[in-house]
Design a protein around this motif. Structure first.
Motif, PDB file in Angstrom:
ATOM      1  N   PRO B  36       0.653  -0.864  -0.474  1.00  0.00           N
ATOM      2  CA  PRO B  36      -0.138  -0.272   0.403  1.00  0.00           C
ATOM      3  C   PRO B  36       0.729   0.790  -0.112  1.00  0.00           C
ATOM      4  CG  PRO B  36      -0.054  -1.338   2.000  1.00  0.00           C
ATOM      5  CD  PRO B  36       0.551  -2.131   1.486  1.00  0.00           C
ATOM      6  N   ALA B  37       0.256   2.035  -0.424  1.00  0.00           N
ATOM      7  CA  ALA B  37       1.036   3.802  -0.455  1.00  0.00           C
ATOM      8  C   ALA B  37       0.890   3.982   0.664  1.00  0.00           C
ATOM      9  CB  ALA B  37       0.327   4.563  -1.407  1.00  0.00           C
ATOM     10  N   PHE B  38       1.747   5.013   1.625  1.00  0.00           N
ATOM     11  CA  PHE B  38       1.160   4.991   2.986  1.00  0.00           C
ATOM     12  C   PHE B  38       1.483   7.156   2.683  1.00  0.00           C
ATOM     13  CE2 PHE B  38       6.003   4.674   1.812  1.00  0.00           C
ATOM     14  CZ  PHE B  38       7.110   5.290   2.296  1.00  0.00           C
ATOM     15  N   SER B  39       1.353   7.639   4.552  1.00  0.00           N
ATOM     16  CA  SER B  39       1.506   8.693   4.255  1.00  0.00           C
ATOM     17  C   SER B  39       3.043   8.776   5.234  1.00  0.00           C
ATOM     18  CB  SER B  39       0.528   9.108   5.511  1.00  0.00           C
ATOM     19  OG  SER B  39       0.205   8.089   5.929  1.00  0.00           O
ATOM     20  N   SER B  66       4.843   7.529  -2.044  1.00  0.00           N
ATOM     21  CA  SER B  66       4.045   6.855  -3.638  1.00  0.00           C
ATOM     22  C   SER B  66       4.963   5.583  -4.010  1.00  0.00           C
ATOM     23  CB  SER B  66       4.402   8.071  -4.890  1.00  0.00           C
ATOM     24  OG  SER B  66       5.798   8.383  -4.277  1.00  0.00           O
ATOM     25  N   PRO B 103       1.568   0.067   7.748  1.00  0.00           N
ATOM     26  CA  PRO B 103       2.004   1.038   8.323  1.00  0.00           C
ATOM     27  C   PRO B 103       0.969   1.874   8.964  1.00  0.00           C
ATOM     28  CG  PRO B 103       2.464   1.071   5.935  1.00  0.00           C
ATOM     29  CD  PRO B 103       1.390   0.365   5.962  1.00  0.00           C
ATOM     30  N   VAL B 104       1.325   3.005  10.155  1.00  0.00           N
ATOM     31  CA  VAL B 104       0.615   3.139  10.940  1.00  0.00           C
ATOM     32  C   VAL B 104       1.455   4.170  11.489  1.00  0.00           C
ATOM     33  CG1 VAL B 104      -0.218   3.198  13.287  1.00  0.00           C
ATOM     34  CG2 VAL B 104       0.330   1.067  12.847  1.00  0.00           C
ATOM     35  N   ASN B 105       0.524   5.840  11.308  1.00  0.00           N
ATOM     36  CA  ASN B 105       1.343   7.135  11.310  1.00  0.00           C
ATOM     37  C   ASN B 105       0.980   7.389  12.610  1.00  0.00           C
ATOM     38  OD1 ASN B 105       2.100   9.248  10.728  1.00  0.00           O
ATOM     39  ND2 ASN B 105       1.685   9.815   8.857  1.00  0.00           N
ATOM     40  N   ASP B 110      -0.072  18.284   9.373  1.00  0.00           N
ATOM     41  CA  ASP B 110      -0.566  18.345   8.876  1.00  0.00           C
ATOM     42  C   ASP B 110      -0.754  19.463   7.685  1.00  0.00           C
ATOM     43  OD1 ASP B 110      -2.850  20.715   9.358  1.00  0.00           O
ATOM     44  OD2 ASP B 110      -2.859  20.598  11.457  1.00  0.00           O
ATOM     45  N   LEU B 111      -1.749  19.025   7.299  1.00  0.00           N
ATOM     46  CA  LEU B 111      -1.978  19.808   5.773  1.00  0.00           C
ATOM     47  C   LEU B 111      -2.310  21.145   5.590  1.00  0.00           C
ATOM     48  CD1 LEU B 111      -1.593  15.924   3.733  1.00  0.00           C
ATOM     49  CD2 LEU B 111      -0.309  17.291   3.820  1.00  0.00           C
ATOM     50  N   LEU B 134       6.964  13.515   0.034  1.00  0.00           N
ATOM     51  CA  LEU B 134       5.609  13.845  -0.761  1.00  0.00           C
ATOM     52  C   LEU B 134       4.938  15.293  -0.655  1.00  0.00           C
ATOM     53  CD1 LEU B 134       2.491  13.411  -0.067  1.00  0.00           C
ATOM     54  CD2 LEU B 134       2.888  14.250   2.499  1.00  0.00           C
TER      55      LEU B 134
END
Lengths: 346, 321
Positions: B36-39, B66, B103-105, B110-111, B134
């Protein structure tokens, strides 16, 4: 396509109907003969073949007509779709999730071809073909969330995760049970749930928020919500209340079976990968009382649920006025025999 | 919430020695599919069978979010710790199979921020590498201040300078260079969010300075994973499971609970996220609280314990687990 999708309307002449097959797979929300709020979340794992749980996003016979209705709502009121500037990344997450799921689950209707970030999307039922660059908004006719949710049944809210809270910072809301994205956009989890009766006292929203903040990637959950709607209107919004609110006073014993609908929301909660936001699809299913009682178990059970429901909930859900008439109708289908456990027809 | 449903079987595709202390590992899915993609800021928990002891250590993902062909982590060798990082350094090689969590964020961007100001100390650089990739792709505004002992140990410093130019500032302890924090914070535009990841002393210093200068709490983000400390062995009674377990000297209480076959919730395994919080039924002795989740008042009452990092010394401890 003609055989797959109904020609029907959700306004004016209201030709919406469920086929016998659609009735059998209807997500009847009551697993027992009573109802009270609870944190009724369960893993959103694939369910029985042919059921509304079979795939991540259910595409059914109402797909094309529902998308036409959404386009009409948006043409009249563009504020039904909003995305705050920081939510664009979450919009791309949602677009990827929906395109990937639909192309995998319904390859005869949808195709997705990827070469790096050059994507090619084909939606045969809606006759859409789009080549675009993933991540580049200028290559799509709308923002990513709006683009894909104009092609997907159900409402969507995208919730930003920050400050140990969830914020409703984007959404496509045109099939809602009397709430407004334009009013709620930017609110925190407790703010947008403030109007719900009884559940706050039970601490349900504190527990639900704690659970959702820990929602894991790859482990989505689902729950049901429900209400009643007179005439098969998808768009029962506060903005258009003057048009549909008064119809609740026009039911008669002769028309209730055809005009009163159980409205079920299949709500899923999905952690999004790149943005760490949470997608909240709210899929609305409608069924006429006349259709519902063709399943004897459901007719018996719905009568008991409506009869025993606390008055506050009937008021909040907007059918307190019609409850006696609904009970007169439903009582004809309740012979008092026991019902089997679970939601599915016998 | 059990984590067992959400694991990813991977193979080690690459091991790179960056400097005497740090190795980088690349994982790909064993079945060849995409990850999976992740943050940016997310971590995975890496499971290891360290000669019979099951280790589960969290590491920040540092590859581009990505890039779904593989995940990369960097591991700093801890010679005095319990052995998870040593095991990775000494025993894990290309071709080995491991299991990681999804993955866990707990350290997300904060966007909404108008600008992202990042402060890294040592191996604390890793989450920022993913976050900068990112932000760079999204044309976001950011600035990194990265402190390390010396250029030889400043992993990725040259890469980051080459990629991001002046947006990366480097500081070396051996050259008596120090981040001029107060002027740095004073000069930020309104709407800046501050992120810090590094040793405890650095995190405390940054948070204290920001607070003293009136920065809103919501604009200051930090991530500090504690390694579970070692200590004397102790016994614990698990009331709900009706088991008595012994926690070894270099084992955490959470690991001992898991080794006894009891399914316990967790996310960070480093005293930060609160997921493993457990009620104390009775305690005759002293709980050694090592987490930064419970408040000082909660720690003083002794009614709760975070088994991922905290230990016990005394006659008896009974937990509701």
């Amino acid at each position: 396509m003609g055989l797959d999708f109904n020609q029907e309307t959700f306004r004016n002449d209201f030709t919406f109907r469920n086929s016998p097959k659609a009735i059998r797979r209807f997500p009847f929300p009551f697993h027992e003969d009573g109802y009270m709020y609870s944190v009724n979340l369960e893993p959103h794992v694939p369910g029985p073949k042919g059921s509304v749980f079979e795939h991540t996003f259910d595409v059914d016979e109402h797909y094309v007509a529902e998308m036409r209705d959404r386009a009409l709502v948006l043409a009249e009121d563009p504020l039904r779709c909003q995305s705050l500037p920081h939510m664009t990344l979450a919009g791309w997450d949602l677009l990827e999730l929906i395109m990937t799921s639909k192309a995998r689950d319904y390859p005869h209707w949808f195709e997705l071809h990827k070469q790096g970030d050059k994507w090619h999307w084909i939606n045969k039922p809606l006759e859409i073909e789009q080549k675009f660059t993933f991540g580049d908004e200028t290559t799509l006719p709308y923002g990513p969330m709006e683009y894909i949710t104009r092609q997907t049944q159900g409402d969507f809210s995208l919730q930003d995760h920050r400050d140990d809270n969830l914020w409703m910072d984007a959404g496509m809301i045109t099939t809602q049970a009397d709430w407004s994205l334009d009013f709620d956009v930017g609110m925190s989890f407790h703010e947008w749930h403030a109007p719900v009766p009884l559940a706050h006292e039970k601490g349900i929203f504190d527990r639900a928020l704690k659970f959702l903040l820990n929602l894991q990637l790859g482990a989505p959950v689902r729950r049901f919500n429900w209400t009643m709607t007179v005439d098969p209107l998808l768009d029962t919004s506060p903005e258009t209340y003057p048009q549909w609110g008064p119809t609740r006073a026009s039911l008669t014993p002769e028309t209730i079976g055809k005009r009163m609908h159980l409205r079920v929301e299949l709500q899923t909660l999905i952690r999004l990968p790149r943005s760490n936001a949470i997608a909240f699809p709210i899929r609305c299913y409608l069924i006429k009382f006349d259709e519902l009682v063709t399943v004897p178990k459901w007719g018996r059970r719905l009568h008991r649920v409506i009869r025993d429901l606390p008055e506050e909930l009937a008021v909040y859900k907007g059918f307190a006025r019609n409850r006696p008439m609904m009970l007169d109708y439903l009582a004809q289908y309740d012979d008092g025999t026991p019902t089997s456990p679970g939601i599915w027809p016998d | 919430m059990s984590m067992s449903h959400n694991k990813i079987p991977v193979t080690v595709a690459e091991v790179v020695t960056l400097n005497p202390l740090i190795k980088r590992f690349r994982f790909v899915r064993r079945d060849g599919a995409s990850l999976p993609a992740f943050s940016g800021g997310a971590h995975v928990v890496v499971e290891m069978d360290d000669h019979g002891t099951r280790r589960m250590n969290p590491y920040s993902l540092m590859s581009a979010p990505s890039d779904t062909t593989g995940y990369e982590i960097s591991v700093r060798r801890d010679d005095v710790g319990r052995g998870g990082s040593l095991y990775l350094h000494q025993h894990v090689k290309v071709g080995d199979d491991l299991v990681i969590s999804a993955p866990v964020n707990l350290f997300g961007l904060d966007l909404q921020a108008k600008k992202h100001l990042m402060l890294a100390g040592g191996i604390g650089i890793t989450p920022f590498i993913a976050q900068m990739a990112l932000l760079s792709a999204m044309a976001g505004r950011f600035e990194l201040h990265y402190a390390a002992r010396n250029p030889g140990l400043a992993a990725y410093a040259d890469d980051l300078r080459a990629r991001y130019g002046d947006r990366v500032q480097l500081y070396y302890d051996d050259q008596d260079q120090k981040i001029a924090l107060a002027p740095l914070l004073a000069g930020q535009p309104l709407g800046t969010h501050l992120y810090v990841c590094g040793p405890k002393g650095m995190i405390d210093w940054v948070r204290r300075t920001a607070t003293d200068m009136g920065w809103p709490q919501q604009c200051v983000h930090y991530e500090e994973f504690l390694a579970p400390p070692t200590g004397k062995p102790f016994q614990v009674e698990l009331a709900a499971s009706q088991k008595t377990i012994t926690v070894g000297p270099d084992q955490s209480l959470l690991e001992a609970i898991e080794a006894a076959g009891v399914d316990a919730p967790y996310l960070c395994r480093g005293g930060a996220c609160g997921q493993c919080e457990t009620d104390v039924v009775s305690c005759d002795g002293h709980i050694q609280h090592h987490d930064h989740w419970l408040s000082d008042e909660e720690k003083a009452t002794g009614h709760k314990i975070m088994p991922c990092v905290s230990r016990f010394e005394g006659r008896s401890l009974v937990l509701d687990r």
